[in-house]
Design a protein around this motif. Structure first.
Motif, PDB file in Angstrom:
ATOM      1  N   UNK A   1       0.866  -1.171   0.000  1.00 46.08           N
ATOM      2  CA  UNK A   1       0.000   0.000   0.000  1.00 46.08           C
ATOM      3  C   UNK A   1       0.910   1.230   0.000  1.00 46.08           C
ATOM      4  N   UNK A   2       0.702   2.118  -0.945  1.00 42.60           N
ATOM      5  CA  UNK A   2       1.521   3.320  -1.055  1.00 42.60           C
ATOM      6  C   UNK A   2       0.658   4.559  -0.853  1.00 42.60           C
ATOM      7  N   UNK A   3       1.054   5.404   0.098  1.00 40.18           N
ATOM      8  CA  UNK A   3       0.414   6.700   0.325  1.00 40.18           C
ATOM      9  C   UNK A   3       1.455   7.761  -0.015  1.00 40.18           C
ATOM     10  N   UNK A   4       1.158   8.596  -1.033  1.00 37.50           N
ATOM     11  CA  UNK A   4       2.168   9.492  -1.589  1.00 37.50           C
ATOM     12  C   UNK A   4       1.691  10.939  -1.564  1.00 37.50           C
ATOM     13  N   UNK A   5       2.108  11.739  -0.574  1.00 40.28           N
ATOM     14  CA  UNK A   5       1.898  13.186  -0.665  1.00 40.28           C
ATOM     15  C   UNK A   5       2.914  13.758  -1.666  1.00 40.28           C
ATOM     16  N   UNK A   6       2.454  14.609  -2.576  1.00 39.62           N
ATOM     17  CA  UNK A   6       3.367  15.124  -3.595  1.00 39.62           C
ATOM     18  C   UNK A   6       2.968  16.536  -4.017  1.00 39.62           C
ATOM     19  N   UNK A   7       3.930  17.224  -4.622  1.00 41.81           N
ATOM     20  CA  UNK A   7       3.717  18.564  -5.154  1.00 41.81           C
ATOM     21  C   UNK A   7       3.950  18.562  -6.664  1.00 41.81           C
ATOM     22  N   UNK A   8       3.188  19.416  -7.370  1.00 41.45           N
ATOM     23  CA  UNK A   8       3.401  19.614  -8.795  1.00 41.45           C
ATOM     24  C   UNK A   8       4.533  20.621  -9.003  1.00 41.45           C
ATOM     25  N   UNK A   9       5.666  20.149  -9.500  1.00 36.67           N
ATOM     26  CA  UNK A   9       6.743  21.060  -9.852  1.00 36.67           C
ATOM     27  C   UNK A   9       6.413  21.765 -11.165  1.00 36.67           C
ATOM     28  N   UNK A  10       5.872  20.995 -12.105  1.00 43.18           N
ATOM     29  CA  UNK A  10       5.302  21.530 -13.341  1.00 43.18           C
ATOM     30  C   UNK A  10       3.916  20.927 -13.499  1.00 43.18           C
ATOM     31  N   UNK A  11       2.955  21.741 -13.884  1.00 43.52           N
ATOM     32  CA  UNK A  11       1.582  21.253 -14.028  1.00 43.52           C
ATOM     33  C   UNK A  11       1.095  21.529 -15.440  1.00 43.52           C
ATOM     34  N   UNK A  12       1.349  20.573 -16.335  1.00 40.25           N
ATOM     35  CA  UNK A  12       0.924  20.653 -17.731  1.00 40.25           C
ATOM     36  C   UNK A  12       1.457  21.912 -18.429  1.00 40.25           C
TER      37      UNK A  12
END
Length: 247
Positions: free
Chosen positions: A114-125
């Motif tokens: 089970x993977x829980x991944x908080x993440x940020x968009x460095x580039x968003x499209x």
């Protein structure tokens, strides 16, 4: 897996009713045809190797589920969740715990992740390119059993291990099409042990539904008596395919 998929679907159909300007969600599920390769060793209390198990390179098919939520709230990370399972069979020999195994013994290894991944968009499209960076908090449920019917010898190892991995994901959209190319990697190395997991895929999406096909490779090299009494050096790799929904 059915319970996991049902829970994720309920969550995402709920958020899909909210304003799309505030939330975006995706959920996917499919099958991974993977082949194990490698071995495991039993570490005695003094750190010496007691027994060995070489796993058969027989392919199995296991289900997987993934989902993520993106939002516009500053500083608050987005969330991605994943579920996968894989297994292997082997032929143990030597001493495992208080049991000794000879030729003809068999073993089963089951790993549920089970993977829980908080993440940020460095580039968003930006110019059709998306880059995410975060930390994967992985929960691995490990079950290993060795047995020999001739002398009723049996050894069992069950453990739940929680550990973090660095997470990097990149995605590119082909202009003037509904085709995307995506890859991600998770990685940790500590005290002689290394675990990494990478995927690359191609997907096609029309309206809110899409299809994906890709390749996944996971390496598990555990060489630390403080982490596990079973030393492992094995990998799982193969092609996967699935369906995805966007809200």
């Amino acid at each position: 897996m059915r319970k996991v998929l049902s829970g994720l679907c309920v969550m995402f159909f709920t958020v899909s009713g909210l304003n799309a300007d505030f939330l975006r969600a995706e959920v996917g599920a499919g099958a991974w045809i993977n082949t194990p390769k490698g071995s495991a060793e039993y570490l005695s209390s003094d750190g010496s190797v007691g027994g060995n198990d070489t796993f058969k390179e027989d392919s199995t098919t296991n289900g997987y589920v993934w989902a993520f939520i993106k939002h516009p709230v500053p500083l608050l990370p987005n969330i991605r969740a994943e579920y996968s399972k894989f297994e292997a069979e082997g032929n143990p020999t030597g001493k495992w715990g208080n049991q000794t195994f000879n030729t003809g013994a068999a073993s089963n290894l089951d790993i549920t992740q089970y993977d829980i991944i908080p993440y940020y968009n460095i580039l968003d499209n930006m110019f059709w390119l998306t880059v995410d960076l975060g930390i994967d908090f992985r929960i691995s449920e490990v079950k290993y059993e060795a047995y020999q019917t001739s002398n009723l010898a049996k050894y069992s190892y069950n453990d739940t291990i929680v550990y973090p991995l660095g997470y990097l994901r990149a995605r590119g959209e082909i202009p003037m099409s509904d085709i995307g190319i995506e890859g991600d990697i998770k990685y940790i190395s500590y005290n002689g042990s290394t675990i990494y997991d990478y995927r690359i895929k191609l997907d096609y999406t029309f309206s809110f539904i899409g299809f994906e096909v890709g390749y996944r490779y996971e390496k598990i090299n555990i060489d630390d008596k403080d982490v596990s009494e079973v030393k492992t050096d094995l990998s799982f790799s193969g092609i996967y395919t699935g369906i995805m929904f966007r809200f």
